[in-house]
Design a protein around this motif. Sequence first.
Motif, PDB file in Angstrom:
ATOM      1  N   ALA A 297       4.791 -38.478  -0.833  1.00 45.19           N
ATOM      2  CA  ALA A 297       5.257 -37.416   0.071  1.00 45.19           C
ATOM      3  C   ALA A 297       5.126 -36.015  -0.516  1.00 45.19           C
ATOM      4  O   ALA A 297       5.516 -35.045   0.119  1.00 45.19           O
ATOM      5  N   VAL A 298       4.588 -35.888  -1.738  1.00 44.86           N
ATOM      6  CA  VAL A 298       4.299 -34.578  -2.316  1.00 44.86           C
ATOM      7  C   VAL A 298       2.784 -34.449  -2.378  1.00 44.86           C
ATOM      8  O   VAL A 298       2.127 -35.185  -3.121  1.00 44.86           O
ATOM      9  N   ALA A 299       2.216 -33.546  -1.556  1.00 47.09           N
ATOM     10  CA  ALA A 299       0.761 -33.448  -1.418  1.00 47.09           C
ATOM     11  C   ALA A 299       0.194 -34.827  -1.095  1.00 47.09           C
ATOM     12  O   ALA A 299      -0.778 -35.290  -1.696  1.00 47.09           O
ATOM     13  N   ASP A 300       0.814 -35.500  -0.135  1.00 42.92           N
ATOM     14  CA  ASP A 300       0.543 -36.908   0.112  1.00 42.92           C
ATOM     15  C   ASP A 300       0.903 -37.235   1.566  1.00 42.92           C
ATOM     16  O   ASP A 300       1.883 -36.697   2.101  1.00 42.92           O
ATOM     17  N   PRO A 301       0.142 -38.110   2.227  1.00 45.26           N
ATOM     18  CA  PRO A 301       0.433 -38.448   3.633  1.00 45.26           C
ATOM     19  C   PRO A 301       1.779 -39.121   3.844  1.00 45.26           C
ATOM     20  O   PRO A 301       2.260 -39.205   4.977  1.00 45.26           O
ATOM     21  N   GLY A 302       2.403 -39.608   2.756  1.00 49.95           N
ATOM     22  CA  GLY A 302       3.719 -40.235   2.887  1.00 49.95           C
ATOM     23  C   GLY A 302       4.752 -39.321   3.512  1.00 49.95           C
ATOM     24  O   GLY A 302       5.764 -39.784   4.060  1.00 49.95           O
ATOM     25  N   ALA A 303       4.514 -38.002   3.456  1.00 49.67           N
ATOM     26  CA  ALA A 303       5.462 -37.047   4.046  1.00 49.67           C
ATOM     27  C   ALA A 303       5.659 -37.310   5.534  1.00 49.67           C
ATOM     28  O   ALA A 303       6.747 -37.088   6.071  1.00 49.67           O
ATOM     29  N   ASP A 304       4.620 -37.802   6.216  1.00 43.77           N
ATOM     30  CA  ASP A 304       4.714 -38.046   7.667  1.00 43.77           C
ATOM     31  C   ASP A 304       5.737 -39.124   7.992  1.00 43.77           C
ATOM     32  O   ASP A 304       6.526 -38.984   8.931  1.00 43.77           O
ATOM     33  N   VAL A 305       5.739 -40.202   7.211  1.00 44.15           N
ATOM     34  CA  VAL A 305       6.675 -41.292   7.500  1.00 44.15           C
ATOM     35  C   VAL A 305       8.093 -40.911   7.061  1.00 44.15           C
ATOM     36  O   VAL A 305       9.085 -41.329   7.676  1.00 44.15           O
ATOM     37  N   VAL A 306       8.200 -40.077   6.013  1.00 46.10           N
ATOM     38  CA  VAL A 306       9.522 -39.594   5.596  1.00 46.10           C
ATOM     39  C   VAL A 306      10.112 -38.703   6.686  1.00 46.10           C
ATOM     40  O   VAL A 306      11.295 -38.805   7.019  1.00 46.10           O
ATOM     41  N   ALA A 307       9.276 -37.851   7.267  1.00 46.29           N
ATOM     42  CA  ALA A 307       9.749 -36.988   8.356  1.00 46.29           C
ATOM     43  C   ALA A 307      10.217 -37.827   9.537  1.00 46.29           C
ATOM     44  O   ALA A 307      11.238 -37.513  10.173  1.00 46.29           O
ATOM     45  N   MET A 308       9.498 -38.896   9.814  1.00 48.91           N
ATOM     46  CA  MET A 308       9.883 -39.773  10.914  1.00 48.91           C
ATOM     47  C   MET A 308      11.218 -40.451  10.621  1.00 48.91           C
ATOM     48  O   MET A 308      12.078 -40.574  11.511  1.00 48.91           O
TER      49      MET A 308
ATOM     50  N   GLN B 123      13.603 -39.284   8.750  1.00 45.68           N
ATOM     51  CA  GLN B 123      14.646 -38.269   8.876  1.00 45.68           C
ATOM     52  C   GLN B 123      15.003 -38.022  10.344  1.00 45.68           C
ATOM     53  O   GLN B 123      16.181 -37.889  10.687  1.00 45.68           O
ATOM     54  N   ARG B 124      13.990 -37.977  11.186  1.00 43.96           N
ATOM     55  CA  ARG B 124      14.255 -37.773  12.627  1.00 43.96           C
ATOM     56  C   ARG B 124      15.066 -38.918  13.207  1.00 43.96           C
ATOM     57  O   ARG B 124      15.895 -38.717  14.106  1.00 43.96           O
ATOM     58  N   LYS B 125      14.842 -40.126  12.694  1.00 48.99           N
ATOM     59  CA  LYS B 125      15.554 -41.308  13.193  1.00 48.99           C
ATOM     60  C   LYS B 125      16.893 -41.517  12.478  1.00 48.99           C
ATOM     61  O   LYS B 125      17.579 -42.510  12.698  1.00 48.99           O
ATOM     62  N   ASN B 126      17.246 -40.576  11.588  1.00 46.63           N
ATOM     63  CA  ASN B 126      18.507 -40.635  10.838  1.00 46.63           C
ATOM     64  C   ASN B 126      18.599 -41.891   9.966  1.00 46.63           C
ATOM     65  O   ASN B 126      19.662 -42.483   9.813  1.00 46.63           O
TER      66      ASN B 126
ATOM     67  N   SER C 293       4.035 -44.861  14.377  1.00 49.53           N
ATOM     68  CA  SER C 293       5.317 -44.898  15.090  1.00 49.53           C
ATOM     69  C   SER C 293       6.034 -46.237  14.940  1.00 49.53           C
ATOM     70  O   SER C 293       7.259 -46.309  15.069  1.00 49.53           O
ATOM     71  N   GLY C 294       5.288 -47.311  14.624  1.00 50.37           N
ATOM     72  CA  GLY C 294       5.922 -48.619  14.492  1.00 50.37           C
ATOM     73  C   GLY C 294       6.199 -49.041  13.064  1.00 50.37           C
ATOM     74  O   GLY C 294       6.799 -50.100  12.826  1.00 50.37           O
ATOM     75  N   TYR C 295       5.795 -48.220  12.098  1.00 52.34           N
ATOM     76  CA  TYR C 295       5.906 -48.612  10.695  1.00 52.34           C
ATOM     77  C   TYR C 295       7.340 -48.805  10.220  1.00 52.34           C
ATOM     78  O   TYR C 295       7.597 -49.582   9.304  1.00 52.34           O
ATOM     79  N   LEU C 296       8.288 -48.089  10.802  1.00 54.90           N
ATOM     80  CA  LEU C 296       9.673 -48.158  10.308  1.00 54.90           C
ATOM     81  C   LEU C 296      10.510 -49.229  11.011  1.00 54.90           C
ATOM     82  O   LEU C 296      11.717 -49.314  10.785  1.00 54.90           O
ATOM     83  N   LYS C 297       9.869 -50.040  11.807  1.00 48.15           N
ATOM     84  CA  LYS C 297      10.619 -51.090  12.521  1.00 48.15           C
ATOM     85  C   LYS C 297      11.386 -52.011  11.560  1.00 48.15           C
ATOM     86  O   LYS C 297      12.569 -52.305  11.803  1.00 48.15           O
ATOM     87  N   PRO C 298      10.776 -52.489  10.456  1.00 46.40           N
ATOM     88  CA  PRO C 298      11.558 -53.332   9.526  1.00 46.40           C
ATOM     89  C   PRO C 298      12.795 -52.623   8.995  1.00 46.40           C
ATOM     90  O   PRO C 298      13.862 -53.255   8.846  1.00 46.40           O
TER      91      PRO C 298
END
Length: 234
Positions: A96-107, A109-112, A74-79
């Motif tokens: 983010a394709v078959a990869d855990p990076g999708a979680d931070v990309v989704a976050m 997107q939610r934060k615009n 939850s704090g990774y996108l602060k920078p």
Amino acid sequence: METALYLLPVTLGDTPVEQVLPAYNKEIILGIKHFIVEDVRSARRFLKKVEASINIDELTFYPLNKHTSPDDLSGYLKPLQEGHSMGVISEAGCPAVADPGADVVAMAQRKNLKVVPLVGPSSIILSVMGSGFNGQSFAFHGYLPIEAADRIKRLKELEGRIYSENQTQLFIETPYRNNKMMEDIVKTCRPQTKLCIAANITCEGEYIHTKTIREWKGHLPDLTKVPCIFLIYK
């Protein structure tokens, strides 16, 4: 350079960076100080491969894998929220394709927050291209079940979709179990079903061959410990 979360593809093996990544990717990478990565050590090696003069000690790495807690994530996108571009790096291929990076990309997107995927090698897309199979409709299923009975059942289900939906089916296996996977496919699928074995894509020793199950019997390659993707189609 626009402030964004940049999704940075990585080479699929020891292939020279310039063979598979646009020069533009390097420009973007040199402008980033904060990286969200699947594995810190492999990310460091990749960045040095892109530009040997990069000062790794000036960079900040945020590990994103199965051990990352939701609180940490939850704090990774602060920078990024503070106006600093960030990069996402997988261990291989496209993040983010078959990869855990999708979680931070989704976050993001939610934060615009702006997300920018960069061009690079994807074993999924490249294997479909090289297979001769249906590229209009295909599905990637990741790893199939380990238990023999469950795996056979799953293979039969996927083969059924080939014939009922006219859809190419893709899946992978842990490299040291590739040979067992090939044996199971040959034992389970119909003689006329086609199997494409795509290994070491974009790397030395690249192997992409399509044959019917009947043709593969008795002629399977030894792909122990080789990165590989399997495709079946009619």
